[in-house]
Scaffold this motif. Structure first.
Motif, PDB file in Angstrom:
ATOM      1  N   LEU A 125       0.739  -1.189   0.040  1.00 23.57           N
ATOM      2  CA  LEU A 125      -0.143  -0.100   0.023  1.00 23.57           C
ATOM      3  C   LEU A 125       0.850   1.296  -0.010  1.00 23.57           C
ATOM      4  O   LEU A 125       0.657   2.108  -0.739  1.00 23.57           O
ATOM      5  N   ASN A 126       2.001   1.242   0.842  1.00 29.32           N
ATOM      6  CA  ASN A 126       2.790   2.416   0.746  1.00 29.32           C
ATOM      7  C   ASN A 126       3.398   2.618  -0.406  1.00 29.32           C
ATOM      8  O   ASN A 126       3.635   4.055  -0.805  1.00 29.32           O
ATOM      9  N   ALA A 127       3.658   1.716  -1.217  1.00 30.85           N
ATOM     10  CA  ALA A 127       4.513   1.803  -2.416  1.00 30.85           C
ATOM     11  C   ALA A 127       3.438   2.283  -3.446  1.00 30.85           C
ATOM     12  O   ALA A 127       4.024   2.797  -4.730  1.00 30.85           O
ATOM     13  N   MET A 128       2.114   2.375  -3.168  1.00 32.69           N
ATOM     14  CA  MET A 128       1.188   2.711  -4.405  1.00 32.69           C
ATOM     15  C   MET A 128       0.866   4.334  -3.804  1.00 32.69           C
ATOM     16  O   MET A 128       0.027   4.701  -4.426  1.00 32.69           O
ATOM     17  N   ARG A 129       1.535   4.800  -2.803  1.00 26.85           N
ATOM     18  CA  ARG A 129       1.264   6.144  -2.380  1.00 26.85           C
ATOM     19  C   ARG A 129       1.270   7.276  -3.451  1.00 26.85           C
ATOM     20  O   ARG A 129       0.566   8.133  -3.767  1.00 26.85           O
ATOM     21  N   ASP A 130       2.266   6.872  -4.421  1.00 27.90           N
ATOM     22  CA  ASP A 130       2.572   7.717  -5.323  1.00 27.90           C
ATOM     23  C   ASP A 130       1.825   7.680  -6.709  1.00 27.90           C
ATOM     24  O   ASP A 130       2.231   8.119  -7.856  1.00 27.90           O
ATOM     25  N   GLY A 131       1.145   6.627  -6.860  1.00 24.89           N
ATOM     26  CA  GLY A 131       0.353   6.198  -7.935  1.00 24.89           C
ATOM     27  C   GLY A 131       0.243   4.897  -8.235  1.00 24.89           C
ATOM     28  O   GLY A 131       0.815   4.009  -7.628  1.00 24.89           O
ATOM     29  N   CYS A 132      -0.179   4.387  -9.493  1.00 20.19           N
ATOM     30  CA  CYS A 132      -0.496   2.889  -9.993  1.00 20.19           C
ATOM     31  C   CYS A 132       0.989   2.482  -9.944  1.00 20.19           C
ATOM     32  O   CYS A 132       1.900   3.059 -10.368  1.00 20.19           O
ATOM     33  N   LYS A 133       0.637   1.277  -9.944  1.00 18.36           N
ATOM     34  CA  LYS A 133       1.859   0.223 -10.157  1.00 18.36           C
ATOM     35  C   LYS A 133       1.746  -0.986 -10.781  1.00 18.36           C
ATOM     36  O   LYS A 133       0.798  -1.549 -10.313  1.00 18.36           O
ATOM     37  N   THR A 134       2.567  -1.627 -11.472  1.00 15.11           N
ATOM     38  CA  THR A 134       2.682  -3.126 -11.976  1.00 15.11           C
ATOM     39  C   THR A 134       2.999  -4.077 -10.875  1.00 15.11           C
ATOM     40  O   THR A 134       3.503  -3.622  -9.901  1.00 15.11           O
ATOM     41  N   VAL A 135       2.607  -5.143 -10.902  1.00 14.76           N
ATOM     42  CA  VAL A 135       3.092  -6.241  -9.901  1.00 14.76           C
ATOM     43  C   VAL A 135       4.631  -6.201  -9.775  1.00 14.76           C
ATOM     44  O   VAL A 135       5.068  -6.316  -8.920  1.00 14.76           O
ATOM     45  N   SER A 136       5.289  -6.164 -11.384  1.00 16.34           N
ATOM     46  CA  SER A 136       6.684  -6.127 -11.337  1.00 16.34           C
ATOM     47  C   SER A 136       7.375  -4.961 -10.519  1.00 16.34           C
ATOM     48  O   SER A 136       8.479  -5.097  -9.691  1.00 16.34           O
ATOM     49  N   GLU A 137       6.808  -3.734 -10.590  1.00 16.45           N
ATOM     50  CA  GLU A 137       7.321  -2.671  -9.899  1.00 16.45           C
ATOM     51  C   GLU A 137       7.047  -2.843  -8.165  1.00 16.45           C
ATOM     52  O   GLU A 137       7.879  -2.488  -7.751  1.00 16.45           O
ATOM     53  N   LEU A 138       5.858  -3.352  -7.847  1.00 17.63           N
ATOM     54  CA  LEU A 138       5.592  -3.617  -6.629  1.00 17.63           C
ATOM     55  C   LEU A 138       6.317  -4.531  -5.807  1.00 17.63           C
ATOM     56  O   LEU A 138       7.017  -4.555  -4.839  1.00 17.63           O
ATOM     57  N   LYS A 139       7.045  -5.504  -6.848  1.00 20.91           N
ATOM     58  CA  LYS A 139       7.848  -6.757  -6.375  1.00 20.91           C
ATOM     59  C   LYS A 139       9.040  -6.176  -6.153  1.00 20.91           C
ATOM     60  O   LYS A 139       9.748  -6.467  -5.081  1.00 20.91           O
ATOM     61  N   GLU A 140       9.620  -5.305  -7.046  1.00 20.15           N
ATOM     62  CA  GLU A 140      10.666  -4.590  -6.774  1.00 20.15           C
ATOM     63  C   GLU A 140      10.986  -3.708  -5.499  1.00 20.15           C
ATOM     64  O   GLU A 140      11.857  -3.514  -4.845  1.00 20.15           O
ATOM     65  N   LEU A 141       9.902  -2.868  -5.571  1.00 23.82           N
ATOM     66  CA  LEU A 141       9.794  -1.815  -4.170  1.00 23.82           C
ATOM     67  C   LEU A 141       9.865  -2.418  -2.984  1.00 23.82           C
ATOM     68  O   LEU A 141      10.285  -2.033  -1.945  1.00 23.82           O
ATOM     69  N   THR A 142       9.179  -3.658  -2.767  1.00 28.14           N
ATOM     70  CA  THR A 142       8.916  -4.342  -1.856  1.00 28.14           C
ATOM     71  C   THR A 142       9.972  -5.470  -1.553  1.00 28.14           C
ATOM     72  O   THR A 142       9.889  -5.779  -0.290  1.00 28.14           O
ATOM     73  N   GLY A 143      10.602  -5.653  -2.332  1.00 30.33           N
ATOM     74  CA  GLY A 143      11.699  -6.799  -2.291  1.00 30.33           C
ATOM     75  C   GLY A 143      10.887  -8.386  -1.943  1.00 30.33           C
ATOM     76  O   GLY A 143      11.553  -9.293  -1.663  1.00 30.33           O
ATOM     77  N   CYS A 144       9.928  -8.253  -2.363  1.00 29.56           N
ATOM     78  CA  CYS A 144       8.992  -9.692  -2.305  1.00 29.56           C
ATOM     79  C   CYS A 144       9.103 -10.432  -3.563  1.00 29.56           C
ATOM     80  O   CYS A 144       9.505  -9.874  -4.748  1.00 29.56           O
ATOM     81  N   SER A 145       8.983 -11.910  -3.522  1.00 31.28           N
ATOM     82  CA  SER A 145       8.798 -12.782  -4.648  1.00 31.28           C
ATOM     83  C   SER A 145       7.609 -12.333  -5.575  1.00 31.28           C
ATOM     84  O   SER A 145       6.608 -11.827  -5.186  1.00 31.28           O
ATOM     85  N   GLN A 146       7.605 -12.620  -6.723  1.00 26.91           N
ATOM     86  CA  GLN A 146       6.505 -12.416  -7.639  1.00 26.91           C
ATOM     87  C   GLN A 146       5.037 -12.999  -7.077  1.00 26.91           C
ATOM     88  O   GLN A 146       4.081 -12.591  -6.765  1.00 26.91           O
ATOM     89  N   ALA A 147       5.506 -14.309  -6.667  1.00 34.70           N
ATOM     90  CA  ALA A 147       4.163 -15.201  -6.094  1.00 34.70           C
ATOM     91  C   ALA A 147       3.719 -14.437  -4.672  1.00 34.70           C
ATOM     92  O   ALA A 147       2.528 -14.389  -4.530  1.00 34.70           O
TER      93      ALA A 147
END
Length: 115
Positions: free
Chosen positions: A28-50
């Motif tokens: 949720l915090n990673a989306m504060r500045d707008g829409c994100k793809t799953v890949s972008e969110l994965k990178e920003l959070t350091g989580c796996s794709q799954a």
């Protein structure tokens, strides 16, 4: 909450349950500045794709995020900006609690926390 029936209270509890996991809060915090793809969110959070997809599905089910399919990419955004207001209120309260606990701990140890 006084006027809510059991079904409504279950929905409220589900909403808070979705907010109760640190990874989902990161998303949720990673989306504060707008829409994100799953890949972008994965990178920003350091989580796996799954793991990212699993948590996004729960946030979507709870109504906290919206999803737009654009070709082969899923784009996520916050569904309601009020979610951030709620999180900011809770974070402020947690900060107050931590500060109060630090003062109490310091007092028990005979330390002046303001020096």
């Amino acid at each position: 909450m006084e006027m809510l029936n059991d079904a409504a209270l279950i929905k409220v509890a589900s909403y808070f349950k979705a907010l109760s996991e640190p990874t989902r809060l990161k998303l949720l915090n990673a989306m504060r500045d707008g829409c994100k793809t799953v890949s972008e969110l994965k990178e920003l959070t350091g989580c796996s794709q799954a793991n990212t997809s699993k948590h996004l599905a729960m946030l979507l089910e709870a109504g906290l995020v919206s999803r737009l399919q654009k070709g082969n990419q899923a784009i996520y955004s916050i569904a309601d900006e009020c979610t951030y207001e709620l999180c900011d209120i809770v974070c402020g309260n947690v900060a107050k609690i931590l500060q109060r606990d630090a003062v109490i701990s310091a007092a028990l140890q005979g330390i002046n926390p303001n020096s």
